[in-house]
Motif scaffolding. Sequence first.
Motif, mmCIF file in Angstrom:
data_model
loop_
_atom_site.group_PDB
_atom_site.id
_atom_site.type_symbol
_atom_site.label_atom_id
_atom_site.label_comp_id
_atom_site.label_asym_id
_atom_site.label_seq_id
_atom_site.Cartn_x
_atom_site.Cartn_y
_atom_site.Cartn_z
ATOM 1 N N PHE A 9 62.744 30.388 70.870
ATOM 2 C CA PHE A 9 64.424 30.509 69.896
ATOM 3 C C PHE A 9 65.209 29.149 70.237
ATOM 4 N N VAL A 10 65.397 28.746 68.476
ATOM 5 C CA VAL A 10 66.364 27.711 69.057
ATOM 6 C C VAL A 10 67.907 27.918 69.167
ATOM 7 N N PRO A 11 68.646 27.826 70.018
ATOM 8 C CA PRO A 11 70.321 28.421 70.334
ATOM 9 C C PRO A 11 71.094 26.868 69.820
ATOM 10 N N VAL A 12 71.748 27.163 69.144
ATOM 11 C CA VAL A 12 72.852 26.292 68.399
ATOM 12 C C VAL A 12 74.125 26.866 69.063
ATOM 13 N N GLY A 13 74.711 26.080 69.715
ATOM 14 C CA GLY A 13 75.805 26.522 70.654
ATOM 15 C C GLY A 13 77.211 26.005 69.618
ATOM 16 N N ILE A 14 78.490 27.312 69.477
ATOM 17 C CA ILE A 14 79.540 26.847 67.975
ATOM 18 C C ILE A 14 80.456 27.128 68.616
ATOM 19 N N ASP A 15 81.365 26.510 68.618
ATOM 20 C CA ASP A 15 82.842 26.763 69.493
ATOM 21 C C ASP A 15 83.397 27.376 68.217
ATOM 22 N N LEU A 16 84.029 28.773 68.779
ATOM 23 C CA LEU A 16 85.036 29.587 67.935
ATOM 24 C C LEU A 16 86.155 30.369 68.664
ATOM 25 N N GLY A 17 86.786 29.105 69.668
ATOM 26 C CA GLY A 17 87.737 29.965 70.848
ATOM 27 C C GLY A 17 88.695 30.210 70.633
ATOM 28 N N GLU A 18 89.888 29.426 69.137
ATOM 29 C CA GLU A 18 91.113 30.159 68.470
ATOM 30 C C GLU A 18 90.367 31.684 68.092
ATOM 31 N N LEU A 19 89.333 31.732 67.089
ATOM 32 C CA LEU A 19 89.008 33.090 67.144
ATOM 33 C C LEU A 19 88.919 33.827 67.991
ATOM 34 N N LEU A 20 88.583 33.797 68.861
ATOM 35 C CA LEU A 20 88.381 34.263 70.067
ATOM 36 C C LEU A 20 89.575 34.956 70.019
ATOM 37 N N LYS A 21 90.918 34.438 70.368
ATOM 38 C CA LYS A 21 91.763 35.489 70.553
ATOM 39 C C LYS A 21 91.576 36.461 69.035
ATOM 40 N N GLY A 37 66.727 34.733 62.862
ATOM 41 C CA GLY A 37 64.478 34.591 63.386
ATOM 42 C C GLY A 37 64.404 33.497 64.423
ATOM 43 N N ARG A 38 65.145 32.811 63.967
ATOM 44 C CA ARG A 38 64.714 31.163 65.006
ATOM 45 C C ARG A 38 65.577 30.468 65.807
ATOM 46 N N HIS A 39 66.487 30.151 64.224
ATOM 47 C CA HIS A 39 68.267 29.622 65.405
ATOM 48 C C HIS A 39 69.141 30.544 65.973
ATOM 49 N N VAL A 40 69.671 30.822 67.126
ATOM 50 C CA VAL A 40 70.255 31.513 67.270
ATOM 51 C C VAL A 40 71.551 31.215 67.873
ATOM 52 N N LEU A 41 72.984 31.105 66.087
ATOM 53 C CA LEU A 41 73.474 30.745 66.493
ATOM 54 C C LEU A 41 74.745 31.706 67.243
ATOM 55 N N LEU A 42 75.565 30.969 68.852
ATOM 56 C CA LEU A 42 75.663 31.737 69.748
ATOM 57 C C LEU A 42 77.881 31.039 70.423
ATOM 58 N N PRO A 43 77.999 31.564 70.149
ATOM 59 C CA PRO A 43 79.106 30.668 71.874
ATOM 60 C C PRO A 43 78.490 29.760 72.201
ATOM 61 N N ALA A 44 78.825 28.715 72.769
ATOM 62 C CA ALA A 44 79.043 27.795 73.620
ATOM 63 C C ALA A 44 78.694 27.204 74.769
ATOM 64 N N THR A 45 80.586 28.571 75.008
ATOM 65 C CA THR A 45 80.047 28.986 76.177
ATOM 66 C C THR A 45 79.213 29.933 77.242
ATOM 67 N N GLY A 84 89.270 38.794 69.138
ATOM 68 C CA GLY A 84 88.695 39.554 69.452
ATOM 69 C C GLY A 84 87.192 39.107 68.946
ATOM 70 N N GLY A 85 86.758 38.085 68.357
ATOM 71 C CA GLY A 85 85.420 38.062 67.699
ATOM 72 C C GLY A 85 84.994 36.656 67.495
ATOM 73 N N SER A 86 83.800 36.588 67.221
ATOM 74 C CA SER A 86 83.165 34.916 67.221
ATOM 75 C C SER A 86 81.860 35.158 66.491
ATOM 76 N N VAL A 87 80.782 34.262 66.623
ATOM 77 C CA VAL A 87 79.784 34.308 65.257
ATOM 78 C C VAL A 87 79.746 34.986 64.734
ATOM 79 N N LYS A 88 78.959 36.143 65.122
ATOM 80 C CA LYS A 88 78.917 37.263 65.112
ATOM 81 C C LYS A 88 80.322 38.081 63.789
ATOM 82 N N CYS A 89 81.240 38.075 64.526
ATOM 83 C CA CYS A 89 82.008 38.827 63.613
ATOM 84 C C CYS A 89 82.505 38.511 63.100
ATOM 85 N N CYS A 90 82.481 37.082 62.603
ATOM 86 C CA CYS A 90 82.630 36.245 61.346
ATOM 87 C C CYS A 90 81.750 36.458 59.850
#
Length: 281
Positions: free
Chosen positions: A255-267, A234-242, A269-275
């Motif tokens: 909103f407050v975007p928060v960049g996350i690096d999930l590059g290995e899990l992207l291999k 509702g305030r913080h949005v965690l999303l791929p930093a790229t 086919g998933g990122s923040v929400k998938c996890c």
Amino acid sequence: MRTTAREEPPLPRDASPRRYLMCPPHHFRVTYSINPWMDPAKPVDLPLALAQWEDLRDRFLALGHTVSLLDPRPGLPDMVFTANGATVIDGKVLGARFAYEERMPEAEAHLAWFRARGYTEIHEPAHINEGEGDFAVTASWLLAGRGFRSSPLSHDEAQEFFGRPVIGLDLIDPRYYHLDTALCVLDDTADEIMYYPGAFSPGSRSVLARLFPDALVASEEDAAVLGLNAVSDGRHVLLPATAAGLFAPLRDRGFVPVGIDLGELLKGGGSVKCCTQELRG
């Protein structure tokens, strides 16, 4: 002397505490391909994948959210993508039924977790649905993807179980094989979303434009790095930093975007929400 009115900054958003279910990627690897992101020829750095996943978990905890853990099982490398295992609304659990044989045992692992913790309203689906991969909860609707994984028949099943109107949306680009790769609910109290139009059929784009005229529309560049596979409290949005192009528009909306690096899990086919599976109610 002429002066111009200065634009007021957006009002800060209110975050609400959330409960999430996550699964550590102890057995994560890419040995088969069931989406365009997966290439068994590209090795996974498992220690790095675990460190990236732990960073996401720790960010949730630092923001005041609760994270419960699902025990990973050997032979199920995609269990880290907990969003696919169920949909939970008002304490009611709609289980998953996976499209691909490789992931089918995950459904029972999720249901066993819920039963062991006292959930009583549990529905084992008759039709294929891949949980929050293809179901997105807004204040007014349950948005439901179809076209690559979840069956259109699962939409009526979800509507009957949850008693919420379901809006079916057709996905047409195989890179965006689940709804949560192309659309994110930013505020589930005000029907506010962001999405990538190119992932949807013309009719579904028209539906989204009609229901969400003020939605944040993502570019192809930000969608292509799974920038919409994001989680908002509702305030913080965690999303791929790229997904750099989404940061300023999110800030412009308070909103407050928060960049996350999930590059290995992207291999896989998933990122923040998938996890991240949300345990609502």
